[in-house]
Design an enzyme around this catalytic site. Sequence first.
Site, PDB file in Angstrom:
ATOM      1  CB  VAL A 130      17.183  -7.235  -1.581  1.00 21.21           C
ATOM      2  CG1 VAL A 130      17.754  -8.574  -1.151  1.00 21.21           C
ATOM      3  CG2 VAL A 130      15.852  -6.963  -0.871  1.00 21.21           C
ATOM      4  N   PRO A 131      20.611  -5.896  -1.413  1.00 21.64           N
ATOM      5  CG  PRO A 131      22.227  -5.542   0.224  1.00 21.64           C
ATOM      6  CD  PRO A 131      20.758  -5.778   0.031  1.00 21.64           C
ATOM      7  CB  CYS A 132      21.786  -8.963  -5.575  1.00 21.50           C
ATOM      8  SG  CYS A 132      20.872  -7.843  -6.628  1.00 21.50           S
ATOM      9  CG  HIS A 133      24.827  -3.569  -5.229  1.00 19.76           C
ATOM     10  ND1 HIS A 133      23.556  -3.459  -4.686  1.00 19.76           N
ATOM     11  CD2 HIS A 133      25.627  -2.783  -4.483  1.00 19.76           C
ATOM     12  CE1 HIS A 133      23.597  -2.636  -3.647  1.00 19.76           C
ATOM     13  NE2 HIS A 133      24.845  -2.210  -3.509  1.00 19.76           N
ATOM     14  NE  ARG A 134      25.592  -3.172   0.066  1.00 13.39           N
ATOM     15  CZ  ARG A 134      24.679  -2.792   0.938  1.00 13.39           C
ATOM     16  NH1 ARG A 134      24.267  -3.629   1.866  1.00 13.39           N
ATOM     17  NH2 ARG A 134      24.178  -1.578   0.892  1.00 13.39           N
TER      18      ARG A 134
END
Length: 165
Positions: A130-134
């Site tokens: 769940v790409p919170c790094h984006r």
Amino acid sequence: MKKLYIDRVTVSGYTYLIAVGDHGLAFVGSHNSEDELHHFIPNAQFLKDPAKTAPYKTALKNLLLGKSQQFTLPIEFEGTPFQNAVWHALQTIPYGKTTTYSALAEKIGRPTATRAVANAVGRNPNQIVVPCHRVLRKDGSLGGYHGGLPLKRDLLALEARVKNA
């Protein structure tokens, strides 16, 4: 008591702890620490069952090696309705792209809730998949990342390389 099956995945110098529940991936942590898992999911029974975790390990490895651009296995979301809305919105950020906390707040229909969105992003128990790094700050700087800023930079660089290959 909730049962979670735990395992570890090592890719590119990072070791990740994963936890899989009956309905999908419940946790991905980058600190290889069960303390982090207990912080995100208290009051669970942690078991080992390589057969249950194997497909999730493979899918995470493929994502982290750039062999896949999407995590397609089930993910468990156990947060507040607001957190779940933010986490689902995170999944719509395309691979190799970024957004801002304020744009994410607008996306979920809460344009004045930027700080609350940032907090929900930080409470995401399934980092990477769940790409919170984006998600970046409005000024384009990295902001925070509970996996650490070096990992956030590495993930964004990997996605940029794969997208531009």
